[in-house]
Scaffold this active site. Structure first.
Site, mmCIF file in Angstrom:
data_model
loop_
_atom_site.group_PDB
_atom_site.id
_atom_site.type_symbol
_atom_site.label_atom_id
_atom_site.label_comp_id
_atom_site.label_asym_id
_atom_site.label_seq_id
_atom_site.Cartn_x
_atom_site.Cartn_y
_atom_site.Cartn_z
ATOM 1 N N GLY A 229 0.836 -1.206 0.000
ATOM 2 C CA GLY A 229 0.000 0.000 0.000
ATOM 3 C C GLY A 229 0.861 1.241 0.000
ATOM 4 O O GLY A 229 2.055 1.169 -0.295
ATOM 5 N N ASN A 230 0.262 2.378 0.331
ATOM 6 C CA ASN A 230 1.042 3.616 0.451
ATOM 7 C C ASN A 230 0.408 4.504 1.511
ATOM 8 O O ASN A 230 -0.638 4.161 2.072
ATOM 9 C CB ASN A 230 1.163 4.319 -0.912
ATOM 10 C CG ASN A 230 -0.203 4.665 -1.476
ATOM 11 O OD1 ASN A 230 -0.940 5.444 -0.893
ATOM 12 N ND2 ASN A 230 -0.558 4.044 -2.606
ATOM 13 N N HIS A 231 1.045 5.643 1.768
ATOM 14 C CA HIS A 231 0.612 6.479 2.901
ATOM 15 C C HIS A 231 -0.525 7.448 2.580
ATOM 16 O O HIS A 231 -0.832 8.315 3.389
ATOM 17 C CB HIS A 231 1.809 7.290 3.426
ATOM 18 C CG HIS A 231 2.865 6.428 4.049
ATOM 19 N ND1 HIS A 231 2.610 5.664 5.163
ATOM 20 C CD2 HIS A 231 4.151 6.197 3.713
ATOM 21 C CE1 HIS A 231 3.708 5.009 5.496
ATOM 22 N NE2 HIS A 231 4.659 5.307 4.616
ATOM 23 N N ALA B 156 -3.971 7.593 -4.983
ATOM 24 C CA ALA B 156 -2.567 7.162 -5.090
ATOM 25 C C ALA B 156 -2.603 5.672 -5.412
ATOM 26 O O ALA B 156 -2.662 4.823 -4.517
ATOM 27 C CB ALA B 156 -1.845 7.426 -3.776
#
Ligand code: CTP
Length: 402
Positions: free
Chosen positions: A211-213, A279
């Site tokens: 995943g990402n932030h 994102a």
């Protein structure tokens, strides 16, 4: 008045015949005009005349009794920039003042999202009656603008105050309204906007993911800013803590880039604007393992495969009438990379942000952006709250000419 959407409400008084002139004046000034009439008003002016001059069907009843088709008063409320009632009879005035809702016109008034202006017309004694004065005061305190009746010869043969203001006077009041309220009139009424937000999670096994932030804050702020301008919003979001509710908002929750792609494919064609702030993970594990991976060897190798580029797909099927906005998060050569992305993905506007600015980007409540459009205009903005940034983006796209 060019391009402004004026909903004209006609009630049953003799002055209704003058509305034909008012419609012509407004159309000449470049406004879009739709009309709704109370059933009684069609005794004074033919709906055919009103429909022909306004170039739009006329709403009178909730239902077309022959076809069963329902006229949606809420749609009128979302469509209009201003609701102008002329002539306004004592009867409809009293109903508006007390919230009676026994016809399409009154349901529309109660559903109005934009300001209302009324031009009363009645006999002099009716106009002077304390009940009428009280009802007009009530409307005023409800935020309605009153164009006072004028003095002169009345249909009853009497002379005095009660004549509806002339069409030119009503036109001047509408023009004055637009000059003074241009910023408060919702600019995206009845526009359907697709927004992607948040991160995507790409499953490795049942408990782990790539995943990402991304927090989803920017996408949710964009949704808020569009809703404030009267838009209908489809917000497709990855996992987030953000919440939002609004009658014109549909939230579609997704997890992976492939889920996102499916939902965008479903909705994009029906929307006139797309803002892609999600994102999206560029890659996903080639295989999602069914059971939790146990630790055994010193090294674990994952093979990743490319995800569909959802924004590129939306750009490739974009119609001339659609506006597409993408985001670029770059850490180097910001302008060159963003300009390349804008062309490659067939975008109209690209929002550039960089993680280098203090307080900007993932997880923060603030962001610092610059916009580049397809005409090569480049605009920089200061560090602001994400809601203020969203408002800047939405204002830019409202004023953007393809
Ligand atoms: N985007 C998308 N689908 C993807 C990847 C990105 O819809 N699979 C969208 C994002 O929502 C964003 C824009 O594309 O609006 C830019 O994403 P970014 O990852 O920065 O661009 P890429 O084209 O992937 O380029 P690169 O990773 O090479 O910078």
């Amino acid at each position: 008045m060019q391009g402004k959407r004026i909903l004209l409400g006609i009630t049953g008084g003799i002055a209704a015949y003058k509305i034909a002139f008012l419609i012509r004046i407004l159309k000449k000034r470049g406004a879009e005009v739709k009309c709704i009439m109370t059933p009684a008003s069609s005794d004074f002016i033919s709906p055919l005349v009103v429909a022909t001059l306004s170039d739009n069907p006329v709403g009178i009843e909730f239902w077309d009794k022959k076809t069963g088709v329902w006229t949606n008063h809420v749609d009128y409320g979302l469509w209009a920039d201003v609701f102008v009632v002329a002539p306004l009879t004592a009867n409809t005035l009293a109903k508006m003042a007390s919230g009676v809702c026994d016809n399409l016109f009154l349901a529309t008034y109660l559903s109005m999202k934009c300001p209302t202006i009324v031009a009363p017309a009645m006999d002099l004694d009716m106009y002077a009656h304390p009940t009428t004065r009280r009802n007009l005061d009530q409307l005023k305190s409800d935020g309605v603008t009153i164009i006072p009746a004028e003095s002169g010869q009345l249909a009853s043969g009497l002379e005095g105050e009660g004549r509806m203001a002339e069409p030119e006077t009503i036109e001047a009041a509408i023009a004055h309204f637009f000059e003074n309220n241009s910023s408060s009139v919702p600019q995206l009424n009845s526009r359907k906007i697709l927004i992607t937000a948040g991160p995507t999670y790409e499953a490795i096994d049942p408990v782990r993911f790539i995943g990402n932030h991304s927090s989803g804050k920017m996408g949710f702020s964009l949704a808020k800013a569009c809703l404030e301008q009267g838009a209908e919003v489809i917000l497709i979001t990855g996992p987030t803590q953000e919440t939002l509710s609004h009658p014109n908002l549909t939230i579609v929750s997704i997890v992976s880039a492939e889920d996102l792609f499916l939902q965008v494919k479903k909705y994009w064609e029906t929307c006139s604007i797309g803002i892609f702030s999600a994102a999206v993970a560029d890659y996903r594990p080639e295989v999602k393992v069914d059971q939790k991976i146990k630790k055994s060897d010193e090294h674990l190798q994952l093979t990743l495969v490319k995800n569909p580029d959802v924004l590129s797909w939306a750009g490739s099927v974009k119609k001339d009438s659609q506006l597409l906005i993408g985001f670029a998060l770059e850490t180097s050569n910001l302008l060159d990379n963003a300009s390349d992305k804008l062309k490659r993905k067939n975008l109209d506007i690209i929002v550039m942000n960089t993680l280098e600015d203090e307080g900007a980007g993932f997880g923060h409540t603030t962001n610092k952006i610059a916009l580049l459009d397809a005409h090569n205009n480049f605009t920089k903005f200061e560090l602001k709250s994400k809601l203020a940034v969203a408002t800047d983006i939405v204002t830019y796209l409202i004023n953007y000419k393809k």
